[in-house]
Design an enzyme around this catalytic site. Structure first.
Site, PDB file in Angstrom:
ATOM      1  CD  GLU A 134      31.737  76.349  81.566  1.00 43.59           C
ATOM      2  OE1 GLU A 134      30.961  76.813  82.141  1.00 43.59           O
ATOM      3  OE2 GLU A 134      31.547  76.246  80.316  1.00 43.59           O
ATOM      4  CG  ASP A 135      28.124  76.937  84.443  1.00 49.47           C
ATOM      5  OD1 ASP A 135      28.587  76.615  83.562  1.00 49.47           O
ATOM      6  OD2 ASP A 135      27.001  77.389  84.503  1.00 49.47           O
ATOM      7  CG  ASP A 138      24.027  69.569  79.093  1.00 47.08           C
ATOM      8  OD1 ASP A 138      23.873  68.595  78.421  1.00 47.08           O
ATOM      9  OD2 ASP A 138      23.039  70.289  79.502  1.00 47.08           O
ATOM     10  CG  PHE A 187      17.450  73.200  83.138  1.00 44.54           C
ATOM     11  CD1 PHE A 187      18.158  73.324  81.848  1.00 44.54           C
ATOM     12  CD2 PHE A 187      17.474  74.341  83.905  1.00 44.54           C
ATOM     13  CE1 PHE A 187      18.899  74.277  81.545  1.00 44.54           C
ATOM     14  CE2 PHE A 187      17.928  75.449  83.461  1.00 44.54           C
ATOM     15  CZ  PHE A 187      18.624  75.284  82.237  1.00 44.54           C
ATOM     16  NE  ARG A 200      23.000  84.437  84.955  1.00 42.17           N
ATOM     17  CZ  ARG A 200      23.589  83.426  84.120  1.00 42.17           C
ATOM     18  NH1 ARG A 200      24.136  82.589  84.615  1.00 42.17           N
ATOM     19  NH2 ARG A 200      23.299  83.787  82.747  1.00 42.17           N
TER      20      ARG A 200
END
Ligand code: HPA
Ligand code: MG
Length: 218
Positions: A134-135, A138, A187, A200
């Site tokens: 996963e990136d 959260d 963010f 991206r």
């Protein structure tokens, strides 16, 4: 020795680096505040995660499961490092890959509900060592739900590697097995993490500016 899920902690006070000290695509010049995690540091940390993962999971065929789209850069670089270890060691293990996307739904009880899109039939995971890549974690809701779902297919082992974990009061308390960096509740974009599909195509992980938020808002 560092424990399995220890990681580089980026403090709330971290200022990052001036954009002019790095190479940033011109089209994003006014859309970013600071460089937060330079690409080179991401790569160096990923190299070590590859070693930790192989040590932990390397006894048996690994299925590496990339969570798209945000996970694609971390996945590709992590697997390159794992492959380098595999070809330079007396012991090596076969690895296969798969790619999924997750759509989350919120039901009335606001318990996360997800749909897995794409990828092979999940029954191919039965008896395998599964590494989910996963990136960012959260709240952790989506990952918790995915893990519950995968359990039904009786994999031999499931581990999660996430490049980033956010320190947020909204967290349900889930912590992945392998973590690159713990970041403040801001963010972040770049290295395949997006804001409405933009950023991206940026190597470094950066904090988005108010101009950027406005320009690319949905
Ligand atoms: N950046 C990009 N995607 C995200 C983030 C973030 O900070 N948090 C959850 N998804
Ligand atoms: Mg993601």
């Amino acid at each position: 020795m560092a424990s399995a899920s220890s990681c580089i902690v980026i403090s709330d006070e971290e200022q990052g680096y001036d954009l002019d000290l790095f190479c940033i695509p011109k089209h994003y010049a006014s859309d970013l505040e600071r460089v937060y995690i330079p690409h080179g540091l991401i790569m160096d940390r990923t190299e070590r995660l590859a070693r930790d993962i192989l040590k932990d999971m390397g006894g048996h065929h690994i299925v590496a499961l990339c969570v798209l789209k945000g996970g694609y850069k971390f996945f590709a670089d992590l697997l390159d490092y794992i492959k380098a270890l595999n070809r330079n060691s007396d012991r090596s293990i076969p690895m296969t890959v798969d790619f999924i996307r997750l759509k989350s739904y919120q039901n009335d009880q606001s318990t996360g509900d997800i749909k897995v899109i794409g990828g092979d039939d999940l029954s191919t995971l039965t008896g395998k060592n599964v590494l989910i890549v996963e990136d960012i974690i959260d709240t952790g809701k989506t990952m918790k739900t995915l893990l519950e779902l995968l359990k039904q297919y009786n994999p031999k082992m499931v581990k999660v590697a996430s490049l980033l974990v956010k320190r947020t009061p909204r967290s349900v308390g889930y912590r992945p097995d392998f973590v690159g960096f713990e970041v403040p509740d801001k963010f972040v974009v770049g290295y395949a993490l997006d804001y409405n599909e933009y950023f991206r195509d940026l190597n470094h992980i950066c904090v988005i500016s108010d101009t950027g938020k406005e320009k690319y808002k949905a």
